[in-house]
Design a protein around this motif. Structure first.
Motif, short mmCIF file in Angstrom:
data_model
loop_
_atom_site.label_atom_id
_atom_site.label_comp_id
_atom_site.label_asym_id
_atom_site.label_seq_id
_atom_site.Cartn_x
_atom_site.Cartn_y
_atom_site.Cartn_z
N ILE A 70 13.28 1.19 2.42
CA ILE A 70 12.55 2.05 1.41
C ILE A 70 11.94 3.19 2.15
O ILE A 70 11.28 3.23 3.14
N ALA A 71 12.51 4.35 1.61
CA ALA A 71 12.17 5.98 2.46
C ALA A 71 10.58 5.77 2.09
O ALA A 71 10.08 5.38 1.10
N PRO A 72 9.90 6.48 3.17
CA PRO A 72 8.47 6.62 3.23
C PRO A 72 7.98 7.16 2.04
O PRO A 72 6.82 6.66 1.43
N MET A 73 8.36 8.28 1.52
CA MET A 73 7.70 9.00 0.34
C MET A 73 7.91 8.17 -0.98
O MET A 73 7.36 8.58 -1.99
N ALA A 74 8.92 7.30 -0.93
CA ALA A 74 9.05 6.57 -2.18
C ALA A 74 8.42 5.19 -2.23
O ALA A 74 8.39 4.41 -3.14
#
Length: 123
Positions: A70-74
């Motif tokens: 999971i991408a950090p900003m998501a």
């Protein structure tokens, strides 16, 4: 980054795990990266791509050999989401059952979230 210790940020159904493993093996990938980007009629769209390695600060969730990064900003927008894979007569694909979504477009391709306190409204 936004995880609660001992709690997985997303859940993966067995059907989704099986499909992710098929994709990983077919492309010799480490896992499936999911994220969000601005776009679509509701404001945000899910993104998915196979990746060779996790990026810094990505949350990695594993189930039955399947890995989702999971991408950090998501992370804050995806917390509590169930990732499923459905097969139908006309179409098959991943489905995100996200409790944080406040609105979605008619085709289900884009979603909207409540603005985070102190941030600008999402369009």
């Amino acid at each position: 980054m936004f995880a609660i210790p001992g709690t997985s940020p997303v859940s993966i159904t067995p059907a989704a795990a099986a499909q992710i493993v098929r994709l990983m093996v077919g492309k010799d990938a480490y896992g499936l990266r999911i994220g969000l980007k601005k776009g679509g009629c509701a404001g945000m769209e899910y993104t998915m791509e196979l990746a060779a390695t996790p990026a810094p600060n990505e949350e990695v969730v594993e189930l039955n050999g399947a890995r989702v990064m999971i991408a950090p900003m998501a992370q804050m927008f995806l917390f509590g989401t169930e990732i499923d894979y459905e097969t139908g007569l006309l179409e098959s694909g991943f489905r995100f059952r996200n409790p944080n979504v406040t609105d979605s477009c008619g085709c289900g391709e884009s979603v909207r979230f409540e603005p985070i306190e102190g941030s600008r409204a999402q369009s």
